[in-house]
Motif scaffolding. Structure first.
Motif, PDB file in Angstrom:
ATOM      1  N   LYS A  78      43.427  51.913  48.079  1.00  0.00           N
ATOM      2  CA  LYS A  78      42.352  51.379  49.294  1.00  0.00           C
ATOM      3  C   LYS A  78      42.636  50.033  48.568  1.00  0.00           C
ATOM      4  N   ARG A  79      41.180  49.480  48.029  1.00  0.00           N
ATOM      5  CA  ARG A  79      40.973  47.796  47.484  1.00  0.00           C
ATOM      6  C   ARG A  79      41.012  48.646  46.153  1.00  0.00           C
ATOM      7  N   ILE A  80      41.194  49.073  45.116  1.00  0.00           N
ATOM      8  CA  ILE A  80      40.960  49.623  43.568  1.00  0.00           C
ATOM      9  C   ILE A  80      42.142  49.298  42.950  1.00  0.00           C
ATOM     10  N   SER A  81      42.251  48.884  41.986  1.00  0.00           N
ATOM     11  CA  SER A  81      43.456  48.532  41.207  1.00  0.00           C
ATOM     12  C   SER A  81      43.055  49.199  39.816  1.00  0.00           C
ATOM     13  N   LEU A  82      44.209  49.270  39.222  1.00  0.00           N
ATOM     14  CA  LEU A  82      44.126  50.189  37.715  1.00  0.00           C
ATOM     15  C   LEU A  82      45.241  48.521  37.678  1.00  0.00           C
ATOM     16  N   VAL A  83      44.971  47.417  36.592  1.00  0.00           N
ATOM     17  CA  VAL A  83      45.585  46.507  36.132  1.00  0.00           C
ATOM     18  C   VAL A  83      45.020  46.402  34.140  1.00  0.00           C
ATOM     19  N   GLU A  84      46.192  46.344  33.790  1.00  0.00           N
ATOM     20  CA  GLU A  84      46.579  46.320  32.502  1.00  0.00           C
ATOM     21  C   GLU A  84      46.032  44.804  31.957  1.00  0.00           C
ATOM     22  N   GLU A  85      45.958  44.424  30.845  1.00  0.00           N
ATOM     23  CA  GLU A  85      46.195  43.431  30.520  1.00  0.00           C
ATOM     24  C   GLU A  85      45.680  43.170  28.828  1.00  0.00           C
ATOM     25  N   THR A  86      46.146  41.868  28.559  1.00  0.00           N
ATOM     26  CA  THR A  86      46.483  41.391  27.069  1.00  0.00           C
ATOM     27  C   THR A  86      44.793  39.948  27.173  1.00  0.00           C
ATOM     28  N   ILE A  87      43.562  40.701  26.453  1.00  0.00           N
ATOM     29  CA  ILE A  87      43.139  39.928  26.052  1.00  0.00           C
ATOM     30  C   ILE A  87      42.238  39.999  24.683  1.00  0.00           C
ATOM     31  N   GLN A  88      41.066  38.608  24.613  1.00  0.00           N
ATOM     32  CA  GLN A  88      41.152  38.195  23.053  1.00  0.00           C
ATOM     33  C   GLN A  88      39.380  38.591  22.947  1.00  0.00           C
ATOM     34  N   LEU A  89      39.374  39.618  22.221  1.00  0.00           N
ATOM     35  CA  LEU A  89      38.140  39.801  21.685  1.00  0.00           C
ATOM     36  C   LEU A  89      37.363  39.038  20.992  1.00  0.00           C
ATOM     37  N   PRO A  90      36.336  38.739  20.859  1.00  0.00           N
ATOM     38  CA  PRO A  90      35.024  38.208  20.231  1.00  0.00           C
ATOM     39  C   PRO A  90      35.451  38.318  18.936  1.00  0.00           C
ATOM     40  N   ASN A  91      36.383  39.144  18.888  1.00  0.00           N
ATOM     41  CA  ASN A  91      36.042  38.854  16.865  1.00  0.00           C
ATOM     42  C   ASN A  91      37.109  38.416  16.710  1.00  0.00           C
ATOM     43  N   GLY A  92      38.572  38.410  17.516  1.00  0.00           N
ATOM     44  CA  GLY A  92      39.982  37.046  17.525  1.00  0.00           C
ATOM     45  C   GLY A  92      40.921  37.880  17.763  1.00  0.00           C
ATOM     46  N   LYS A  93      40.573  39.449  17.549  1.00  0.00           N
ATOM     47  CA  LYS A  93      41.615  40.387  18.018  1.00  0.00           C
ATOM     48  C   LYS A  93      41.801  40.503  19.314  1.00  0.00           C
ATOM     49  N   GLU A  94      43.445  40.490  19.247  1.00  0.00           N
ATOM     50  CA  GLU A  94      44.130  40.616  20.925  1.00  0.00           C
ATOM     51  C   GLU A  94      44.797  42.099  21.435  1.00  0.00           C
ATOM     52  N   ILE A  95      44.381  42.902  22.017  1.00  0.00           N
ATOM     53  CA  ILE A  95      44.292  43.717  22.929  1.00  0.00           C
ATOM     54  C   ILE A  95      45.251  43.677  23.654  1.00  0.00           C
ATOM     55  N   ILE A  96      45.318  45.611  24.787  1.00  0.00           N
ATOM     56  CA  ILE A  96      45.993  45.348  25.473  1.00  0.00           C
ATOM     57  C   ILE A  96      44.939  46.208  26.342  1.00  0.00           C
ATOM     58  N   HIS A  97      44.383  45.824  26.762  1.00  0.00           N
ATOM     59  CA  HIS A  97      42.919  47.011  27.821  1.00  0.00           C
ATOM     60  C   HIS A  97      43.250  47.342  29.261  1.00  0.00           C
ATOM     61  N   THR A  98      42.924  48.744  29.509  1.00  0.00           N
ATOM     62  CA  THR A  98      43.031  48.647  30.855  1.00  0.00           C
ATOM     63  C   THR A  98      41.964  48.902  32.196  1.00  0.00           C
ATOM     64  N   THR A  99      41.883  48.571  33.271  1.00  0.00           N
ATOM     65  CA  THR A  99      40.464  48.302  33.562  1.00  0.00           C
ATOM     66  C   THR A  99      40.611  48.628  35.112  1.00  0.00           C
ATOM     67  N   ILE A 100      40.074  49.575  35.570  1.00  0.00           N
ATOM     68  CA  ILE A 100      40.008  49.747  37.212  1.00  0.00           C
ATOM     69  C   ILE A 100      39.229  48.845  37.230  1.00  0.00           C
ATOM     70  N   ALA A 101      39.594  47.384  38.961  1.00  0.00           N
ATOM     71  CA  ALA A 101      39.791  46.004  39.452  1.00  0.00           C
ATOM     72  C   ALA A 101      39.008  47.106  40.647  1.00  0.00           C
ATOM     73  N   HIS A 102      37.537  46.684  40.535  1.00  0.00           N
ATOM     74  CA  HIS A 102      36.475  47.515  41.438  1.00  0.00           C
ATOM     75  C   HIS A 102      35.820  45.934  42.610  1.00  0.00           C
ATOM     76  N   PRO A 103      36.017  45.770  44.035  1.00  0.00           N
ATOM     77  CA  PRO A 103      35.874  44.903  44.927  1.00  0.00           C
ATOM     78  C   PRO A 103      33.478  45.197  44.399  1.00  0.00           C
ATOM     79  N   GLY A 104      33.479  46.502  43.936  1.00  0.00           N
ATOM     80  CA  GLY A 104      31.836  46.683  43.520  1.00  0.00           C
ATOM     81  C   GLY A 104      31.511  47.304  45.426  1.00  0.00           C
ATOM     82  N   ALA A 105      29.665  47.366  44.888  1.00  0.00           N
ATOM     83  CA  ALA A 105      29.713  48.517  46.020  1.00  0.00           C
ATOM     84  C   ALA A 105      28.074  48.588  46.126  1.00  0.00           C
ATOM     85  N   ALA A 106      27.414  49.070  47.399  1.00  0.00           N
ATOM     86  CA  ALA A 106      26.093  49.006  47.643  1.00  0.00           C
ATOM     87  C   ALA A 106      25.810  50.164  47.687  1.00  0.00           C
TER      88      ALA A 106
END
Length: 176
Positions: free
Chosen positions: A14-42
Motif C-alpha cells: 500500500k503506502r508503507i515501505s520497509l527501508v534500510e539505510e546507513t545512518i550516522q548517530l549523533p555520537n558519530g557511529k555509523e549503523i544500518i537501521h531499518t524503518t517502516i516508512a509511513h505517510p502518517g495518519a489522522a
C-alpha cells in the motif's frame, strides 16, 4: 556538505515501505537501521451532541481479533491532514464533523517506524451517509459515554494506543 544516507527499499505494501539505510548517530557511529516508512495518519475523537464518543469495533487481521478504537486512517498523497480526518470519519462511521479541532500529534512507534499520528476532536456531528469501509475493513460503529470508554480502558478491554492517547490529550486540553 553532508552525505545523504544510503537507503534501500526492502518491501512496499500500500503506502508503507520497509527501508534500510546507513545512518550516522549523533555520537558519530555509523549503523544500518531499518524503518517502516509511513505517510502518517489522522485519529479522530468524535463527540456527539449528547457528549458520547463514536468508536469503531474493527477486526484487525494482524492481531486476529476485534479492537474497539477511534476512527483513524492513513493520509493519502498530498492530502491535507484535516481533510484526511474528515474523510476517515465519514468512511468509517458515516458522520460528518462541522467542527474539527486539532490536538497535535503523537509518535506511536518511534523505535522502528516514522509514522506521525495527528489527533483531532470532531464535534457538531451530522450523519449524512452510511459508512463505506475499505475492502479490507470490517467495522461496526459503537457509541459509548466517556465514563464507559474510560472504564473499558481501565479494564484493558480497550488497549489501542491511539485511542488512549487521543482521549487523554482531549481530556488534558479540556475538550471532554
Amino acid at each position: 556538505m553532508t552525505n545523504k544516507p544510503a537507503s534501500k527499499v526492502l518491501h512496499t505494501w500500500k503506502r508503507i515501505s520497509l527501508v534500510e539505510e546507513t545512518i550516522q548517530l549523533p555520537n558519530g557511529k555509523e549503523i544500518i537501521h531499518t524503518t517502516i516508512a509511513h505517510p502518517g495518519a489522522a485519529v479522530i475523537l468524535p463527540i456527539d451532541q449528547d457528549g458520547n464518543v463514536i468508536l469503531i469495533n474493527q477486526y484487525r487481521p494482524s492481531l486476529k481479533k476485534w479492537l474497539l478504537e477511534l476512527p483513524a486512517g492513513t493520509i493519502e498523497h498530498d492530502e491535507a491532514i484535516e481533510h484526511c480526518a474528515q474523510r476517515e470519519l465519514e468512511e468509517e462511521t458515516g458522520y460528518f464533523a462541522h467542527e474539527m479541532i486539532s490536538l497535535g500529534q503523537v509518535t506511536p512507534l518511534a523505535g522502528f517506524c516514522d509514522e506521525i499520528q495527528y489527533l483531532f476532536v470532531a464535534k457538531d456531528l451530522t450523519r449524512p451517509s452510511r459508512y463505506t469501509c475499505d475492502d479490507d475493513e470490517i467495522i461496526e460503529v459503537v457509541t459509548l459515554t466517556i465514563h464507559q470508554l474510560e472504564q473499558l480502558i481501565i479494564t484493558g478491554e480497550i488497549s489501542d494506543a491511539k485511542t488512549i492517547a487521543c482521549l487523554s490529550k482531549a481530556k488534558l486540553c479540556g475538550y471532554i
